[in-house]
Design a protein around this motif. Structure first.
Motif, mmCIF file in Angstrom:
data_model
loop_
_atom_site.group_PDB
_atom_site.id
_atom_site.type_symbol
_atom_site.label_atom_id
_atom_site.label_comp_id
_atom_site.label_asym_id
_atom_site.label_seq_id
_atom_site.Cartn_x
_atom_site.Cartn_y
_atom_site.Cartn_z
ATOM 1 N N ASP A 94 10.943 42.920 29.274
ATOM 2 C CA ASP A 94 10.710 44.330 28.955
ATOM 3 C C ASP A 94 9.278 44.516 28.443
ATOM 4 O O ASP A 94 8.567 45.434 28.859
ATOM 5 C CB ASP A 94 11.689 44.826 27.877
ATOM 6 N N SER A 103 10.228 56.289 28.275
ATOM 7 C CA SER A 103 11.328 57.201 28.607
ATOM 8 C C SER A 103 11.958 56.801 29.933
ATOM 9 O O SER A 103 13.183 56.753 30.060
ATOM 10 C CB SER A 103 10.837 58.642 28.686
ATOM 11 N N GLU A 104 11.105 56.498 30.901
ATOM 12 C CA GLU A 104 11.571 56.092 32.224
ATOM 13 C C GLU A 104 12.416 54.809 32.139
ATOM 14 O O GLU A 104 13.381 54.639 32.874
ATOM 15 C CB GLU A 104 10.331 55.856 33.109
ATOM 16 N N LEU A 105 12.057 53.922 31.220
ATOM 17 C CA LEU A 105 12.756 52.647 31.070
ATOM 18 C C LEU A 105 13.875 52.712 30.015
ATOM 19 O O LEU A 105 14.436 51.685 29.656
ATOM 20 C CB LEU A 105 11.752 51.549 30.685
ATOM 21 N N GLN A 106 14.141 53.914 29.509
ATOM 22 C CA GLN A 106 15.156 54.142 28.472
ATOM 23 C C GLN A 106 14.895 53.299 27.224
ATOM 24 O O GLN A 106 15.770 52.640 26.690
ATOM 25 C CB GLN A 106 16.560 53.893 29.024
ATOM 26 N N MET A 107 13.630 53.349 26.788
ATOM 27 C CA MET A 107 13.215 52.652 25.574
ATOM 28 C C MET A 107 12.558 53.661 24.647
ATOM 29 O O MET A 107 12.273 54.784 25.052
ATOM 30 C CB MET A 107 12.212 51.548 25.907
ATOM 31 N N GLU A 108 12.329 53.226 23.411
ATOM 32 C CA GLU A 108 11.669 54.115 22.460
ATOM 33 C C GLU A 108 10.436 53.447 21.872
ATOM 34 O O GLU A 108 10.356 52.222 21.777
ATOM 35 C CB GLU A 108 12.633 54.520 21.337
ATOM 36 N N SER A 159 15.003 49.398 22.184
ATOM 37 C CA SER A 159 15.998 50.137 22.957
ATOM 38 C C SER A 159 17.366 49.833 22.362
ATOM 39 O O SER A 159 17.495 48.928 21.538
ATOM 40 C CB SER A 159 15.960 49.736 24.436
ATOM 41 N N GLU A 160 18.358 50.574 22.804
ATOM 42 C CA GLU A 160 19.725 50.387 22.302
ATOM 43 C C GLU A 160 20.199 48.960 22.512
ATOM 44 O O GLU A 160 20.886 48.392 21.692
ATOM 45 C CB GLU A 160 20.692 51.354 23.005
ATOM 46 N N LYS A 161 19.812 48.358 23.652
ATOM 47 C CA LYS A 161 20.263 47.004 23.982
ATOM 48 C C LYS A 161 19.314 45.929 23.469
ATOM 49 O O LYS A 161 19.529 44.742 23.694
ATOM 50 C CB LYS A 161 20.460 46.876 25.492
#
Length: 157
Positions: free
Chosen positions: A52, A18-23, A44-46
């Motif tokens: 990572d 969550s902190e790294l904007q990943m799932e 993640s979106e990208k």
């Protein structure tokens, strides 16, 4: 151990992601030969690159050392789910609408257990897939509770 290893790992890795904007896509804890593997699949979106994966691996490793939920030696692998990413959560199915999927069922539906085609819709309990049978398009509705496994499918034209 009251909680399964995979549940504990999910609880540890989700705040990191969550902190790294990943799932989190999936967690596997499996024995192959004489070795145990803890595999964590992230996205993640990208997209996800090797940096990572290394970053998440490092942070998760620290948490695993603190909590120590696994009594055996094991290999920790953090990676992207790849092009044929599994569909596990409701949101996975929703994101896959319009894409090619591979679905295997526990029991036959219309005499078949394997379906490959375009995911047309998902209503929370039924997956609708458009498949090609020779030159004819056929729509198949599969209850989610009948799905043994599902993943995105890579097709070559």
């Amino acid at each position: 151990m009251s909680k399964k290893v995979t549940q504990i790992v999910e609880e540890l890795v989700i705040p990191i992601l969550s902190e790294l904007q990943m799932e989190l896509v999936d967690v596997e804890y499996v024995k192959e030969g004489k070795d145990w593997f803890l595999r964590v699949f992230i996205d993640s979106e990208k997209g996800v690159d090797i940096e990572d994966c290394g970053n998440v691996s490092e942070k998760l490793s620290e948490k695993l050392d603190e909590v120590d939920p696994i009594p055996y030696n094991y290999f920790l692998e953090v990676s992207s789910p790849g092009a044929e990413r599994p569909l596990k959560k409701m949101s996975d199915y929703e994101k896959a609408i319009g894409k090619q999927v591979y679905v295997k069922t526990y029991e036959p539906i219309d005499g078949e257990k394997v379906f490959e085609g375009e995911l047309a819709s998902f209503d929370g309990s039924i997956v609708t897939i458009n498949i090609m049978v020779k030159t004819r398009k056929k729509t198949v509705e599969i209850p989610v509770d009948k799905i043994a496994n599902a993943r995105l499918a890579v097709t070559f034209h």
